[in-house]
Design a protein around this motif. Structure first.
Motif, short mmCIF file in Angstrom:
data_model
loop_
_atom_site.label_atom_id
_atom_site.label_comp_id
_atom_site.label_asym_id
_atom_site.label_seq_id
_atom_site.Cartn_x
_atom_site.Cartn_y
_atom_site.Cartn_z
N THR A 248 -11.21 -4.33 -3.08
CA THR A 248 -9.79 -4.36 -2.73
C THR A 248 -8.99 -5.10 -3.79
O THR A 248 -7.90 -4.65 -4.19
CB THR A 248 -9.60 -5.04 -1.36
OG1 THR A 248 -10.36 -4.34 -0.36
CG2 THR A 248 -8.15 -5.05 -0.95
N ALA A 251 -8.79 -2.96 -7.00
CA ALA A 251 -7.87 -1.84 -6.81
C ALA A 251 -6.42 -2.29 -6.86
O ALA A 251 -5.57 -1.65 -7.49
CB ALA A 251 -8.17 -1.15 -5.48
N ALA A 252 -6.13 -3.42 -6.20
CA ALA A 252 -4.76 -3.94 -6.19
C ALA A 252 -4.30 -4.29 -7.60
O ALA A 252 -3.15 -3.99 -7.98
CB ALA A 252 -4.68 -5.17 -5.27
N VAL A 255 -3.65 -0.96 -9.57
CA VAL A 255 -2.41 -0.30 -9.15
C VAL A 255 -1.19 -1.07 -9.63
O VAL A 255 -0.20 -0.48 -10.08
CB VAL A 255 -2.39 -0.13 -7.61
CG1 VAL A 255 -1.02 0.36 -7.14
CG2 VAL A 255 -3.47 0.85 -7.16
N GLU A 256 -1.26 -2.40 -9.57
CA GLU A 256 -0.15 -3.23 -10.05
C GLU A 256 0.10 -2.99 -11.54
O GLU A 256 1.25 -2.87 -11.97
CB GLU A 256 -0.46 -4.70 -9.78
CG GLU A 256 0.69 -5.64 -10.15
CD GLU A 256 0.40 -7.10 -9.83
OE1 GLU A 256 1.12 -7.96 -10.33
OE2 GLU A 256 -0.58 -7.35 -9.10
N LYS A 296 0.26 1.22 -1.31
CA LYS A 296 -0.84 1.05 -0.36
C LYS A 296 -1.81 2.23 -0.42
O LYS A 296 -3.04 2.05 -0.43
CB LYS A 296 -0.29 0.90 1.05
CG LYS A 296 -1.35 0.65 2.11
CD LYS A 296 -0.73 0.47 3.49
CE LYS A 296 -1.82 0.25 4.54
NZ LYS A 296 -1.24 0.09 5.90
N ARG A 298 -2.29 4.33 -2.93
CA ARG A 298 -3.00 4.33 -4.21
C ARG A 298 -4.05 3.23 -4.25
O ARG A 298 -5.13 3.41 -4.83
CB ARG A 298 -1.99 4.17 -5.36
CG ARG A 298 -1.14 5.41 -5.56
CD ARG A 298 0.04 5.16 -6.48
NE ARG A 298 -0.36 4.89 -7.84
CZ ARG A 298 0.50 4.69 -8.84
NH1 ARG A 298 1.80 4.71 -8.59
NH2 ARG A 298 0.07 4.46 -10.06
N THR A 299 -3.76 2.08 -3.64
CA THR A 299 -4.73 0.99 -3.62
C THR A 299 -5.95 1.39 -2.80
O THR A 299 -7.10 1.11 -3.21
CB THR A 299 -4.09 -0.28 -3.02
OG1 THR A 299 -2.96 -0.66 -3.81
CG2 THR A 299 -5.10 -1.42 -2.99
N THR A 300 -5.73 2.05 -1.67
CA THR A 300 -6.86 2.52 -0.85
C THR A 300 -7.72 3.50 -1.65
O THR A 300 -8.96 3.41 -1.63
CB THR A 300 -6.34 3.19 0.43
OG1 THR A 300 -5.59 2.25 1.19
CG2 THR A 300 -7.50 3.71 1.27
N ARG A 302 -7.96 3.77 -4.95
CA ARG A 302 -8.64 3.07 -6.04
C ARG A 302 -9.80 2.24 -5.52
O ARG A 302 -10.84 2.14 -6.19
CB ARG A 302 -7.66 2.17 -6.79
CG ARG A 302 -6.57 2.91 -7.57
CD ARG A 302 -7.13 3.67 -8.75
NE ARG A 302 -6.09 4.37 -9.48
CZ ARG A 302 -5.35 3.84 -10.46
NH1 ARG A 302 -5.56 2.59 -10.83
NH2 ARG A 302 -4.43 4.55 -11.07
N SER A 303 -9.64 1.64 -4.35
CA SER A 303 -10.75 0.84 -3.82
C SER A 303 -11.94 1.74 -3.51
O SER A 303 -13.09 1.33 -3.69
CB SER A 303 -10.31 0.08 -2.57
OG SER A 303 -10.04 0.95 -1.49
#
Length: 388
Positions: A248, A251-252, A255-256, A296, A298-300, A302-303
């Motif tokens: 998580t 991924a965050a 994405v950032e 959110k 995209r983060t999911t 990527r995780s």
């Protein structure tokens, strides 16, 4: 510089496609470019598109080549998705685009990444266009293998199959192509490049990530040590919790960084400096780049990519166990050389059948994860099954 310079370990395919681009009079208009994850199939498609559109057949330096490779050429359309499936409406839009005459180049080229993500009814919409393309249109479809797409697609396309790049080819690419683009304080050594190439198992994108992101490499090392040290159920639960938290966070961060790059590009395209105010007319489009719901999602996604990479790493342990059990180290080598002692100990404690069962457990976890299973529960179950 050629558009083919960034294609790693695919010499026969590059020779074939560059030869066709040099004399495209009888070029096939529907292609299926296949290769395992990380082999560079999408990059091959873009390079081929650039070579077909370029007046010099892929010089890599002209405006045409630069725009095609950057996905900004008006006559080259790329459909990529981070969703589970490619929607039917998106494909219908591509078909409409394919019927239009090219604006500036010889061909209207349509690239579809991950065509294997199409449902059958979506594929059926595409079939007629693939079988009888418009005279000025070329379709380049990408998939992991020909078996991952419907037979009706395979029979209507010319299939090109990519190889898994060798460790040497990937390491050379990292040193000669990736390293020079980095600031001096972030450049890596030959040793790091060779190790990244080995641990990536031929996946170019992952090799680049390992070489340029020390945290990702360290997290992989921690995971391997954790898997090899599993003794009781509590170990499995703790390792799963650590992995999910790490995925998580990774991924965050990714994405950032991507949102920051997208916003910087938005400012550049609109002629705005880093600190200039966004004009009201385009403020909505700018704010949409970092929209909470989109970030959110995209983060999911990527995780899940991080967790999929973790499954590959876990599988590599049991691949190495099988190599030692079958006395094949001198022939094929180990992926996790740094952990050889612990892997040899595990190989001595597991039967061949037990090693195979654990490798199959990784496959079960992958299917559960792709079926939208709860990631924490999926990995707790997996790690419990791996306890020797």
């Amino acid at each position: 510089m050629s558009v083919w310079n960034a294609i790693v370990g695919q010499k026969p395919t590059v020779e074939l496609l560059s030869r066709i681009a040099d004399d495209p009079a009888d070029v096939a208009q529907s292609w299926l470019i296949c290769g395992p994850p990380g082999s560079g199939r999408s990059n091959v498609a873009r390079a081929f598109a650039a070579a077909l559109e370029c007046p010099s057949h892929g010089c890599g330096e002209c405006t045409t080549c630069r725009h095609v490779l950057a996905n900004t050429h008006p006559d080259v359309t790329v459909l990529a998705t981070d969703k589970v499936t490619i929607g039917i409406d998106a494909v219908r839009g591509l078909i409409e685009t394919s019927e239009q005459m090219p604006a500036t180049a010889p061909w209207r080229i349509i690239i579809i990444e991950d065509v294997d993500r199409m449902l059958e009814r979506t594929t059926n919409v595409l079939l007629k266009e693939i079988e009888e393309p418009a005279e000025h249109t070329i379709w380049l479809l990408c998939a992991p293998s020909a078996q991952d797409v419907l037979p009706t697609i395979r029979s209507r396309t010319r299939v090109v199959t990519l190889a898994v790049p060798s460790q040497k080819a990937v390491a050379d690419f990292l040193m000669t192509t990736v390293n020079p683009t980095l600031p001096e304080n972030r450049r890596f050594t030959d040793h790091v490049a060779v190790r990244a190439a080995r641990l990536s198992e031929g996946h170019i994108g992952i090799a680049r990530l390992y070489a340029t992101n020390e945290r990702v490499m360290t997290d992989r090392d921690t995971l391997i040590v954790g898997v090899l040290g599993l003794v009781k159920a509590s170990d499995a639960v703790l390792l799963a919790d650590h992995l999910i938290s790490d995925a998580t966070a990774q991924a965050a961060e990714e994405v950032e960084r991507q949102v920051s790059r997208d916003r910087a590009e938005f400012r550049r395209v609109n002629g705005l400096g880093e600190k200039d105010r966004i004009p009201p007319k385009i403020r909505g489009a700018y704010n949409a780049i970092g929209k909470k719901e989109e970030v959110k999602r995209r983060t999911t996604r990527r995780s899940r990519d991080v967790l999929d990479r973790a499954l590959n790493s876990v599988a590599s342990v049991y691949r190495d166990v099988a190599v030692l059990q079958n006395h094949a180290e001198n022939t094929v080598g180990l992926i996790n050389k740094e952990n050889r002692t612990a892997i040899a100990d595990l190989a001595s404690r597991l039967s061949r059948e037990a090693a195979i069962e654990r490798a199959e457990a990784v496959g079960v976890a992958r299917r559960r994860l792709s079926g939208n299973g709860n990631p924490l529960l999926v990995f707790e179950a997996l790690f419990c099954s791996l306890i020797a």
